[in-house]
Design a protein around this motif. Structure first.
Motif, PDB file in Angstrom:
ATOM      1  N   ARG A  30       0.809  -1.213   0.000  1.00 13.37           N
ATOM      2  CA  ARG A  30       0.000   0.000   0.000  1.00 13.37           C
ATOM      3  C   ARG A  30       0.846   1.269   0.000  1.00 13.37           C
ATOM      4  O   ARG A  30       0.457   2.272  -0.572  1.00 13.37           O
ATOM      5  N   PHE A  31       2.006   1.234   0.658  1.00 14.04           N
ATOM      6  CA  PHE A  31       2.846   2.419   0.770  1.00 14.04           C
ATOM      7  C   PHE A  31       3.870   2.459  -0.362  1.00 14.04           C
ATOM      8  O   PHE A  31       4.490   1.447  -0.676  1.00 14.04           O
ATOM      9  N   ILE A  32       4.025   3.627  -0.940  1.00 15.78           N
ATOM     10  CA  ILE A  32       4.982   3.811  -2.025  1.00 15.78           C
ATOM     11  C   ILE A  32       5.731   5.126  -1.813  1.00 15.78           C
ATOM     12  O   ILE A  32       5.336   5.948  -0.991  1.00 15.78           O
ATOM     13  N   ILE A  33       6.789   5.286  -2.573  1.00 17.78           N
ATOM     14  CA  ILE A  33       7.549   6.533  -2.573  1.00 17.78           C
ATOM     15  C   ILE A  33       7.197   7.287  -3.848  1.00 17.78           C
ATOM     16  O   ILE A  33       7.326   6.745  -4.950  1.00 17.78           O
ATOM     17  N   GLU A  34       6.743   8.495  -3.696  1.00 17.75           N
ATOM     18  CA  GLU A  34       6.379   9.352  -4.829  1.00 17.75           C
ATOM     19  C   GLU A  34       7.504  10.334  -5.106  1.00 17.75           C
ATOM     20  O   GLU A  34       8.099  10.887  -4.179  1.00 17.75           O
ATOM     21  N   HIS A  35       7.796  10.540  -6.366  1.00 19.46           N
ATOM     22  CA  HIS A  35       8.714  11.589  -6.809  1.00 19.46           C
ATOM     23  C   HIS A  35       7.860  12.803  -7.177  1.00 19.46           C
ATOM     24  O   HIS A  35       7.032  12.712  -8.082  1.00 19.46           O
ATOM     25  N   VAL A  36       8.037  13.915  -6.477  1.00 14.83           N
ATOM     26  CA  VAL A  36       7.244  15.109  -6.782  1.00 14.83           C
ATOM     27  C   VAL A  36       7.588  15.569  -8.196  1.00 14.83           C
ATOM     28  O   VAL A  36       6.696  15.714  -9.039  1.00 14.83           O
ATOM     29  N   TRP A  37       8.860  15.849  -8.452  1.00 13.46           N
ATOM     30  CA  TRP A  37       9.294  15.983  -9.842  1.00 13.46           C
ATOM     31  C   TRP A  37       9.416  14.562 -10.344  1.00 13.46           C
ATOM     32  O   TRP A  37      10.054  13.718  -9.693  1.00 13.46           O
ATOM     33  N   PRO A  38       8.820  14.230 -11.470  1.00 14.80           N
ATOM     34  CA  PRO A  38       8.776  12.832 -11.917  1.00 14.80           C
ATOM     35  C   PRO A  38      10.134  12.282 -12.323  1.00 14.80           C
ATOM     36  O   PRO A  38      11.033  13.019 -12.709  1.00 14.80           O
ATOM     37  N   GLN A  39      10.238  10.966 -12.240  1.00  9.33           N
ATOM     38  CA  GLN A  39      11.452  10.293 -12.696  1.00  9.33           C
ATOM     39  C   GLN A  39      11.553  10.337 -14.221  1.00  9.33           C
ATOM     40  O   GLN A  39      12.638  10.374 -14.771  1.00  9.33           O
ATOM     41  N   THR A  40      10.419  10.297 -14.875  1.00 12.61           N
ATOM     42  CA  THR A  40      10.360  10.369 -16.330  1.00 12.61           C
ATOM     43  C   THR A  40       9.733  11.698 -16.710  1.00 12.61           C
ATOM     44  O   THR A  40       8.565  11.946 -16.416  1.00 12.61           O
ATOM     45  N   VAL A  41      10.515  12.550 -17.337  1.00 12.11           N
ATOM     46  CA  VAL A  41      10.046  13.889 -17.689  1.00 12.11           C
ATOM     47  C   VAL A  41       9.106  13.794 -18.888  1.00 12.11           C
ATOM     48  O   VAL A  41       9.452  13.219 -19.918  1.00 12.11           O
ATOM     49  N   SER A  42       7.914  14.361 -18.731  1.00  9.07           N
ATOM     50  CA  SER A  42       6.932  14.344 -19.813  1.00  9.07           C
ATOM     51  C   SER A  42       7.016  15.636 -20.629  1.00  9.07           C
ATOM     52  O   SER A  42       7.613  16.620 -20.204  1.00  9.07           O
ATOM     53  N   ASP A  43       6.384  15.611 -21.776  1.00  8.38           N
ATOM     54  CA  ASP A  43       6.353  16.794 -22.639  1.00  8.38           C
ATOM     55  C   ASP A  43       5.524  17.923 -22.029  1.00  8.38           C
ATOM     56  O   ASP A  43       5.595  19.054 -22.497  1.00  8.38           O
ATOM     57  N   GLU A  44       4.737  17.601 -21.007  1.00  7.42           N
ATOM     58  CA  GLU A  44       3.934  18.631 -20.343  1.00  7.42           C
ATOM     59  C   GLU A  44       4.788  19.578 -19.500  1.00  7.42           C
ATOM     60  O   GLU A  44       4.339  20.660 -19.150  1.00  7.42           O
ATOM     61  N   LEU A  45       5.985  19.154 -19.179  1.00  2.71           N
ATOM     62  CA  LEU A  45       6.891  19.988 -18.381  1.00  2.71           C
ATOM     63  C   LEU A  45       7.710  20.881 -19.307  1.00  2.71           C
ATOM     64  O   LEU A  45       8.088  20.466 -20.398  1.00  2.71           O
ATOM     65  N   PRO A  46       7.994  22.116 -18.866  1.00  3.21           N
ATOM     66  CA  PRO A  46       8.772  23.030 -19.707  1.00  3.21           C
ATOM     67  C   PRO A  46      10.131  22.430 -20.069  1.00  3.21           C
ATOM     68  O   PRO A  46      10.815  21.865 -19.225  1.00  3.21           O
ATOM     69  N   GLU A  47      10.496  22.557 -21.329  1.00  2.65           N
ATOM     70  CA  GLU A  47      11.740  21.954 -21.816  1.00  2.65           C
ATOM     71  C   GLU A  47      12.972  22.474 -21.087  1.00  2.65           C
ATOM     72  O   GLU A  47      13.906  21.723 -20.828  1.00  2.65           O
ATOM     73  N   HIS A  48      12.944  23.747 -20.677  1.00  3.73           N
ATOM     74  CA  HIS A  48      14.117  24.303 -19.999  1.00  3.73           C
ATOM     75  C   HIS A  48      14.345  23.677 -18.614  1.00  3.73           C
ATOM     76  O   HIS A  48      15.411  23.824 -18.039  1.00  3.73           O
ATOM     77  N   LEU A  49      13.356  22.952 -18.094  1.00  8.57           N
ATOM     78  CA  LEU A  49      13.487  22.301 -16.785  1.00  8.57           C
ATOM     79  C   LEU A  49      13.867  20.821 -16.883  1.00  8.57           C
ATOM     80  O   LEU A  49      14.204  20.200 -15.865  1.00  8.57           O
ATOM     81  N   HIS A  50      13.821  20.249 -18.060  1.00  5.78           N
ATOM     82  CA  HIS A  50      14.044  18.803 -18.198  1.00  5.78           C
ATOM     83  C   HIS A  50      15.355  18.347 -17.578  1.00  5.78           C
ATOM     84  O   HIS A  50      15.376  17.377 -16.811  1.00  5.78           O
ATOM     85  N   GLU A  51      16.438  19.009 -17.859  1.00 10.35           N
ATOM     86  CA  GLU A  51      17.742  18.589 -17.328  1.00 10.35           C
ATOM     87  C   GLU A  51      17.786  18.721 -15.805  1.00 10.35           C
ATOM     88  O   GLU A  51      18.248  17.813 -15.101  1.00 10.35           O
ATOM     89  N   THR A  52      17.274  19.835 -15.277  1.00 11.87           N
ATOM     90  CA  THR A  52      17.260  20.046 -13.824  1.00 11.87           C
ATOM     91  C   THR A  52      16.409  18.983 -13.135  1.00 11.87           C
ATOM     92  O   THR A  52      16.799  18.436 -12.102  1.00 11.87           O
ATOM     93  N   ILE A  53      15.272  18.669 -13.721  1.00  9.44           N
ATOM     94  CA  ILE A  53      14.399  17.647 -13.142  1.00  9.44           C
ATOM     95  C   ILE A  53      15.088  16.287 -13.176  1.00  9.44           C
ATOM     96  O   ILE A  53      15.102  15.561 -12.172  1.00  9.44           O
ATOM     97  N   ASN A  54      15.671  15.943 -14.304  1.00  8.87           N
ATOM     98  CA  ASN A  54      16.373  14.654 -14.408  1.00  8.87           C
ATOM     99  C   ASN A  54      17.498  14.536 -13.392  1.00  8.87           C
ATOM    100  O   ASN A  54      17.719  13.469 -12.817  1.00  8.87           O
TER     101      ASN A  54
END
Length: 141
Positions: A30-54
């Motif tokens: 039942r318990f999981i660990i959530e990544h607030v910034w996702p592990q897999t960057v989607s196209d919905e996120l601004p491109e300039h943030l992709h590297e920082t998020i990764n």
């Protein structure tokens, strides 16, 4: 560590018991660990943030304990969508995260510092403290 942090938030607010054994055993997955910034960057996120998020998605300050029912379908969503989905969560750490209007590297670093302070107060590093007290200083000469 996330359990200890959640427990500290519970004690600050309502002193609701939060049972570590249920989290540790996690018998029903039942318990999981959530990544607030996702592990897999989607196209919905601004491109300039992709590297920082990764580069920062796996940092302690970006992780949250939650139940799997809360996370259904939200894993790779941007912060704004997750915020709407987790608005009613019973986890204090999720409430704390989603009180913000945005999620940035500064938020991750600040939260990481708060979590580490809770961990250090709960499990002090007595080995380092003993080593520090054993190191001679200029005053000892």
């Amino acid at each position: 560590m996330l359990y200890a942090y959640e427990l500290s938030l519970e004690r600050e607010r309502e002193n609701i018991p939060f049972e570590v054994q249920k989290v540790v055993d996690n018998e029903d997955d039942r318990f999981i660990i959530e990544h607030v910034w996702p592990q897999t960057v989607s196209d919905e996120l601004p491109e300039h943030l992709h590297e920082t998020i990764n580069e920062n998605s796996d940092r302690l300050g970006n992780l949250a304990l939650m139940i799997i029912e809360d996370n259904a379908g939200n894993q790779n969503d941007p912060f704004e969508k997750k915020k709407a989905a987790f608005d009613e969560s019973k986890f204090r750490m999720l409430n704390e995260i989603f009180e913000n209007d945005e999620w940035t590297l500064d938020h991750i670093e600040d939260r990481e510092t708060r979590i580490l302070n809770v961990i250090k107060s709960r499990w002090p590093d007595t080995v380092a403290q003993e080593a520090d007290s054993a190191v001679p200083t200029a005053e000892d000469d």
